[in-house]
Enzyme design. Structure first.
Site, PDB file in Angstrom:
ATOM      1  N   HIS A 158      32.411  35.908  29.506  1.00  0.00           N
ATOM      2  CA  HIS A 158      32.273  37.337  29.813  1.00  0.00           C
ATOM      3  C   HIS A 158      30.815  37.764  29.611  1.00  0.00           C
ATOM      4  O   HIS A 158      30.221  38.417  30.476  1.00  0.00           O
ATOM      5  CB  HIS A 158      33.214  38.151  28.924  1.00  0.00           C
ATOM      6  CG  HIS A 158      32.944  39.634  28.927  1.00  0.00           C
ATOM      7  ND1 HIS A 158      33.275  40.441  29.983  1.00  0.00           N
ATOM      8  CD2 HIS A 158      32.348  40.441  28.010  1.00  0.00           C
ATOM      9  CE1 HIS A 158      32.897  41.687  29.710  1.00  0.00           C
ATOM     10  NE2 HIS A 158      32.325  41.712  28.523  1.00  0.00           N
ATOM     11  N   ASP A 169       8.580  44.074  54.528  1.00  0.00           N
ATOM     12  CA  ASP A 169       9.552  43.176  53.879  1.00  0.00           C
ATOM     13  C   ASP A 169       8.968  42.758  52.540  1.00  0.00           C
ATOM     14  O   ASP A 169       7.909  43.245  52.141  1.00  0.00           O
ATOM     15  CB  ASP A 169       9.832  41.939  54.753  1.00  0.00           C
ATOM     16  CG  ASP A 169      11.212  41.341  54.480  1.00  0.00           C
ATOM     17  OD1 ASP A 169      11.514  41.090  53.299  1.00  0.00           O
ATOM     18  OD2 ASP A 169      11.997  41.144  55.433  1.00  0.00           O
ATOM     19  N   TRP A 204      27.564  33.542  24.061  1.00  0.00           N
ATOM     20  CA  TRP A 204      26.580  33.514  25.159  1.00  0.00           C
ATOM     21  C   TRP A 204      25.192  33.113  24.661  1.00  0.00           C
ATOM     22  O   TRP A 204      24.334  32.720  25.428  1.00  0.00           O
ATOM     23  CB  TRP A 204      26.510  34.873  25.861  1.00  0.00           C
ATOM     24  CG  TRP A 204      25.643  35.889  25.189  1.00  0.00           C
ATOM     25  CD1 TRP A 204      25.991  36.696  24.149  1.00  0.00           C
ATOM     26  CD2 TRP A 204      24.275  36.190  25.486  1.00  0.00           C
ATOM     27  NE1 TRP A 204      24.930  37.476  23.791  1.00  0.00           N
ATOM     28  CE2 TRP A 204      23.849  37.191  24.591  1.00  0.00           C
ATOM     29  CE3 TRP A 204      23.358  35.726  26.428  1.00  0.00           C
ATOM     30  CZ2 TRP A 204      22.569  37.727  24.593  1.00  0.00           C
ATOM     31  CZ3 TRP A 204      22.067  36.265  26.426  1.00  0.00           C
ATOM     32  CH2 TRP A 204      21.688  37.245  25.512  1.00  0.00           C
ATOM     33  N   SER A 233      15.949  31.227  39.819  1.00  0.00           N
ATOM     34  CA  SER A 233      16.173  32.316  40.772  1.00  0.00           C
ATOM     35  C   SER A 233      15.428  33.578  40.322  1.00  0.00           C
ATOM     36  O   SER A 233      14.756  34.236  41.127  1.00  0.00           O
ATOM     37  CB  SER A 233      17.679  32.578  40.889  1.00  0.00           C
ATOM     38  OG  SER A 233      17.916  33.833  41.452  1.00  0.00           O
ATOM     39  N   SER A 234      15.527  33.886  39.021  1.00  0.00           N
ATOM     40  CA  SER A 234      14.863  35.088  38.511  1.00  0.00           C
ATOM     41  C   SER A 234      13.351  34.977  38.619  1.00  0.00           C
ATOM     42  O   SER A 234      12.672  35.954  38.946  1.00  0.00           O
ATOM     43  CB  SER A 234      15.214  35.312  37.038  1.00  0.00           C
ATOM     44  OG  SER A 234      16.546  35.658  36.926  1.00  0.00           O
ATOM     45  N   HIS A 270      15.355  39.044  23.446  1.00  0.00           N
ATOM     46  CA  HIS A 270      15.106  40.467  23.226  1.00  0.00           C
ATOM     47  C   HIS A 270      14.377  41.123  24.404  1.00  0.00           C
ATOM     48  O   HIS A 270      14.818  42.164  24.874  1.00  0.00           O
ATOM     49  CB  HIS A 270      14.480  40.819  21.885  1.00  0.00           C
ATOM     50  CG  HIS A 270      14.769  42.265  21.624  1.00  0.00           C
ATOM     51  ND1 HIS A 270      15.959  42.707  21.122  1.00  0.00           N
ATOM     52  CD2 HIS A 270      14.086  43.365  21.963  1.00  0.00           C
ATOM     53  CE1 HIS A 270      15.973  44.024  21.124  1.00  0.00           C
ATOM     54  NE2 HIS A 270      14.849  44.455  21.640  1.00  0.00           N
ATOM     55  N   GLU A 275      14.769  40.152  27.276  1.00  0.00           N
ATOM     56  CA  GLU A 275      15.863  40.174  28.261  1.00  0.00           C
ATOM     57  C   GLU A 275      16.649  41.487  28.178  1.00  0.00           C
ATOM     58  O   GLU A 275      17.060  42.046  29.184  1.00  0.00           O
ATOM     59  CB  GLU A 275      16.788  38.969  28.036  1.00  0.00           C
ATOM     60  CG  GLU A 275      18.111  38.995  28.792  1.00  0.00           C
ATOM     61  CD  GLU A 275      17.984  38.756  30.282  1.00  0.00           C
ATOM     62  OE1 GLU A 275      16.917  38.272  30.714  1.00  0.00           O
ATOM     63  OE2 GLU A 275      18.944  39.053  31.013  1.00  0.00           O
ATOM     64  N   TYR A 302      15.487  44.317  27.554  1.00  0.00           N
ATOM     65  CA  TYR A 302      14.733  45.337  28.292  1.00  0.00           C
ATOM     66  C   TYR A 302      14.698  45.039  29.785  1.00  0.00           C
ATOM     67  O   TYR A 302      14.592  45.967  30.593  1.00  0.00           O
ATOM     68  CB  TYR A 302      13.337  45.501  27.677  1.00  0.00           C
ATOM     69  CG  TYR A 302      13.476  46.026  26.281  1.00  0.00           C
ATOM     70  CD1 TYR A 302      13.882  47.338  26.072  1.00  0.00           C
ATOM     71  CD2 TYR A 302      13.324  45.201  25.180  1.00  0.00           C
ATOM     72  CE1 TYR A 302      14.105  47.816  24.796  1.00  0.00           C
ATOM     73  CE2 TYR A 302      13.544  45.675  23.898  1.00  0.00           C
ATOM     74  CZ  TYR A 302      13.936  46.985  23.711  1.00  0.00           C
ATOM     75  OH  TYR A 302      14.172  47.451  22.458  1.00  0.00           O
ATOM     76  N   SER A 310      15.280  57.728  36.681  1.00  0.00           N
ATOM     77  CA  SER A 310      14.079  58.552  36.905  1.00  0.00           C
ATOM     78  C   SER A 310      13.908  58.933  38.374  1.00  0.00           C
ATOM     79  O   SER A 310      13.122  59.830  38.686  1.00  0.00           O
ATOM     80  CB  SER A 310      12.827  57.806  36.430  1.00  0.00           C
ATOM     81  OG  SER A 310      12.943  57.485  35.076  1.00  0.00           O
ATOM     82  N   HIS A 331      14.888  40.558  14.585  1.00  0.00           N
ATOM     83  CA  HIS A 331      15.885  41.499  14.062  1.00  0.00           C
ATOM     84  C   HIS A 331      17.304  41.045  14.403  1.00  0.00           C
ATOM     85  O   HIS A 331      18.261  41.595  13.895  1.00  0.00           O
ATOM     86  CB  HIS A 331      15.615  42.949  14.517  1.00  0.00           C
ATOM     87  CG  HIS A 331      15.778  43.192  15.992  1.00  0.00           C
ATOM     88  ND1 HIS A 331      14.996  44.074  16.692  1.00  0.00           N
ATOM     89  CD2 HIS A 331      16.621  42.679  16.907  1.00  0.00           C
ATOM     90  CE1 HIS A 331      15.367  44.102  17.944  1.00  0.00           C
ATOM     91  NE2 HIS A 331      16.347  43.253  18.093  1.00  0.00           N
ATOM     92  N   HIS A 332      17.421  40.048  15.271  1.00  0.00           N
ATOM     93  CA  HIS A 332      18.737  39.452  15.547  1.00  0.00           C
ATOM     94  C   HIS A 332      19.085  38.397  14.498  1.00  0.00           C
ATOM     95  O   HIS A 332      20.145  37.797  14.574  1.00  0.00           O
ATOM     96  CB  HIS A 332      18.737  38.795  16.930  1.00  0.00           C
ATOM     97  CG  HIS A 332      18.539  39.761  18.046  1.00  0.00           C
ATOM     98  ND1 HIS A 332      19.580  40.410  18.673  1.00  0.00           N
ATOM     99  CD2 HIS A 332      17.412  40.200  18.641  1.00  0.00           C
ATOM    100  CE1 HIS A 332      19.096  41.208  19.612  1.00  0.00           C
ATOM    101  NE2 HIS A 332      17.780  41.107  19.615  1.00  0.00           N
ATOM    102  N   THR A 373      10.997  55.142  23.778  1.00  0.00           N
ATOM    103  CA  THR A 373      12.317  55.449  24.332  1.00  0.00           C
ATOM    104  C   THR A 373      12.600  56.941  24.189  1.00  0.00           C
ATOM    105  O   THR A 373      13.140  57.571  25.111  1.00  0.00           O
ATOM    106  CB  THR A 373      13.407  54.627  23.621  1.00  0.00           C
ATOM    107  OG1 THR A 373      12.976  53.267  23.557  1.00  0.00           O
ATOM    108  CG2 THR A 373      14.720  54.693  24.372  1.00  0.00           C
ATOM    109  N   LYS A 408      10.941  58.891  26.851  1.00  0.00           N
ATOM    110  CA  LYS A 408      11.665  58.864  28.118  1.00  0.00           C
ATOM    111  C   LYS A 408      12.815  59.861  28.125  1.00  0.00           C
ATOM    112  O   LYS A 408      12.993  60.631  29.071  1.00  0.00           O
ATOM    113  CB  LYS A 408      12.203  57.455  28.379  1.00  0.00           C
ATOM    114  CG  LYS A 408      11.118  56.509  28.789  1.00  0.00           C
ATOM    115  CD  LYS A 408      11.656  55.149  29.097  1.00  0.00           C
ATOM    116  CE  LYS A 408      10.719  54.431  30.004  1.00  0.00           C
ATOM    117  NZ  LYS A 408      10.660  54.988  31.361  1.00  0.00           N
ATOM    118  N   ARG A 462      33.397  40.087  15.034  1.00  0.00           N
ATOM    119  CA  ARG A 462      33.508  39.893  16.483  1.00  0.00           C
ATOM    120  C   ARG A 462      33.852  38.436  16.779  1.00  0.00           C
ATOM    121  O   ARG A 462      33.764  37.571  15.904  1.00  0.00           O
ATOM    122  CB  ARG A 462      32.189  40.291  17.161  1.00  0.00           C
ATOM    123  CG  ARG A 462      31.008  39.437  16.756  1.00  0.00           C
ATOM    124  CD  ARG A 462      29.689  39.992  17.257  1.00  0.00           C
ATOM    125  NE  ARG A 462      29.469  39.694  18.667  1.00  0.00           N
ATOM    126  CZ  ARG A 462      28.259  39.541  19.215  1.00  0.00           C
ATOM    127  NH1 ARG A 462      27.159  39.640  18.465  1.00  0.00           N
ATOM    128  NH2 ARG A 462      28.113  39.290  20.488  1.00  0.00           N
TER     129      ARG A 462
END
Lengths: 32, 526
Positions: free
Chosen positions: B78, B107, B143, B170-171, B254, B256, B258, B269, B303-304, B329, B332, B451
């Site tokens: 998931h 293009d 994951w 791909s990315s 991390h 990622e 963002y 926006s 921090h993870h 943040t 924004k 979890r």
């Protein structure tokens, strides 16, 4: 704007080299 | 002969494939954008079904429906599919459709590479989904792919590593294309500081991708060699260090986070000024805030990992650097609210999703601040509080912005207005269902429910039942979304070129639906 092919390929090649460098650096830094 | 006329002649000289081959061989940014979005939609329903299976098992304490090892496969897949198969491809779809249209470019810079970047994705998706049917089932270690579990699993682990490599490639190809397009193919007069904010956020996201995807590729390559070629990067028995994987992984993951939210900021926006009928408040500060978030994202990764036993100095550094992200943040969120202030607002479906984004993403951001406090995080690590936090950020943040963007640009893509009544039903059921699902998880986490475990103590039952009911409301309301999109593709009230009264920008100067080829002659922006 009809972008010049040289500028486009220069941008792309620089970015690809950066990506490849980071990939290799990650693995090499693992060989401590 | 002018360039534009030449391109026109050139176009007629070609034989264009039709049917399936049109989609396989296409180099058109609009076709490829549609392919990304369709792929993301299919994956959304696949990974969403897994979410409902997880919630079904968690409706009651004890083991009812699935074996624990299959439950772990569901949570892992998931996560992987929602991140790499839904959110990222959906944003790539938006980028392919909108970036050339917003820049006045004909293009993307490298149309053939664009085709490749998309078509390797379904292969990775097939590997991930297909791994359920391999001996031992799909990957089940989370994951995050932490060793030692990820070194010990069966064949599906190798296949997942291959899939991650493919998705990363791909990315990277997509990002090179986007950066090159933005830097080299803007319409005359369209300076960087005049670009729509969606293009800005994608430019910064693409740099983040180029900087972090190779790091992930390096990490999973080391996993692969540890598994198959006798290296000991992460194997403590051979002198390796499993915690090193966590450092490398979160140095990727991390930023990622963002990557998954900056394009969402861009979409919101675009939408809020349109429906508030006012220019975006603080455009330049939005650009600087986005850039600051991107830079800060590289110095917060540990921090993870507060519970891995790092020195207090390290905990303090990562705690304060994480809290620092709240500043840009906050800028924004302030700007979005200030844009709406005294605006002539209307509440069409894209605006409803955008406003929900601002409110609910802020809740997710706030619980992120709570988790950033090291001593608090040591208590809450691996509890449902973390699950609540990142679902507020990724569901009411990233996913809601995708819904908002689809409703906003669907008339431009299809040439038809979507059904507004059905859109409002979709919004309210999603917003209510989402909150019923994830808000109780804060309480479950604070009370200590871990979890990724298919069973729980009796005292957690009520909140889990509420969450499961909410999940089914949220999940099934996505069928309304599917119906709306299919209906708009088939027909409906014709859309005008500008579509929305307050819309500004180059994409609204072309007819709806946007013709197959646009801006063969570059527009001039003043």
């Amino acid at each position: 704007m009809a972008a010049s092919n040289f500028r486009k390929y220069r941008t792309a090649v620089l970015l690809a080299v950066l990506a490849l460098g980071l990939f290799l650096y990650t693995i090499l830094s693992g060989l401590h | 002969m002018s360039d534009a006329a030449h391109a026109h002649d050139h176009d007629h000289g070609h034989h264009h494939p039709t049917g399936l081959m049109r989609w396989v061989t296409t180099t058109n940014h609009k076709d490829i954008g549609s392919l990304y979005l369709i792929f993301a939609l299919v994956m959304l329903f696949s990974a969403g079904t897994m979410a409902l299976m997880i919630r079904s098992e968690l409706f009651e304490p004890g083991l009812q429906i699935f074996r624990p090892e299959f439950f772990n496969q569901l949570t892992t897949m998931h996560g992987l599919l929602m991140i790499f198969g839904v959110i990222m491809p959906a944003f790539s779809g938006f980028a392919n459709w909108q970036v050339p249209l917003m820049l006045g470019a004909p293009d993307m810079a490298f149309p053939r590479m664009n085709n490749w970047a998309f078509w390797i994705l379904p292969v990775a998706g097939f590997f991930l989904l297909g791994s359920f049917f391999l001996p031992g089932g799909a990957v089940a270690g989370g994951w995050t792919m932490y060793p030692p579990l990820f070194i010990q699993g069966g064949i599906s682990y190798d296949l997942t590593i291959l899939a991650v490599h493919i998705m990363g490639l791909s990315s990277i190809m997509g990002s090179i294309n986007i950066i090159t397009t933005i830097l080299n193919m803007r319409a005359p007069g369209l300076t960087l500081m005049k670009m729509p904010l969606f293009v800005w956020t994608w430019l910064i996201t693409a740099y983040l991708l180029i900087a972090t995807m190779p790091v992930l590729a390096g990490a999973v390559t080391m996993l692969l060699t540890d598994r198959n070629f006798g290296t000991h990067f992460f194997n403590a028995a051979g002198g390796g260090d499993p915690v090193m994987f966590q450092h490398i992984f979160w140095f990727f993951a991390h930023p990622e986070v963002y990557i998954l939210i900056l394009p969402a900021f861009g979409i919101v926006s675009q939408i809020i000024p349109t429906f508030a009928r006012k220019p975006l408040f603080g455009y330049a500060s939005m650009v600087y805030a986005t850039s600051s978030i991107a830079v800060l994202s590289f110095i917060v990764w540990a921090h993870h990992m507060f519970t891995t036993g790092m020195p207090v100095t390290g905990q303090l550094f990562f705690m304060f650097s994480t809290m620092l992200i709240a500043v840009p943040t906050g800028v924004k969120v302030f700007n979005w609210v200030a844009t709406m202030w005294k605006g002539s607002m209307t509440f069409e479906t894209p605006m409803l999703f955008a406003i929900a984004f601002v409110c609910l993403f802020t809740i997710g951001g706030f619980s992120g601040l709570v988790l950033a406090i090291a001593p608090v995080d040591i208590q809450l690590q691996d509890t449902y509080y973390v699950v609540a936090h990142f679902h507020y950020v990724l569901v009411s943040g990233a996913l809601f912005s995708i819904f908002a963007g689809v409703y906003y640009w669907l008339p431009k893509w299809t040439g038809h207005m979507y059904n507004e009544t059905m859109g409002k039903w979709h919004f309210w059921l999603s917003a209510i269902g989402m909150n019923i699902t994830f808000f109780p998880m804060h309480f479950l986490g604070l009370a200590g429910m871990p979890r990724r475990i298919p069973d729980y103590s009796l005292q957690f039952t009520e909140f889990n039942q509420v969450a499961t009911v909410g999940a089914f409301i949220f999940g099934f309301s996505q069928l309304i979304f599917l119906a709306i999109v299919l209906k708009a593709i088939k027909g409906g009230k014709p859309a005008t070129a500008q579509v929305w009264e307050g819309a500004t920008g180059l994409e609204w100067t072309v007819p709806s639906p946007a013709p197959y080829h646009t801006f063969a002659t570059a527009p001039v922006v003043r």
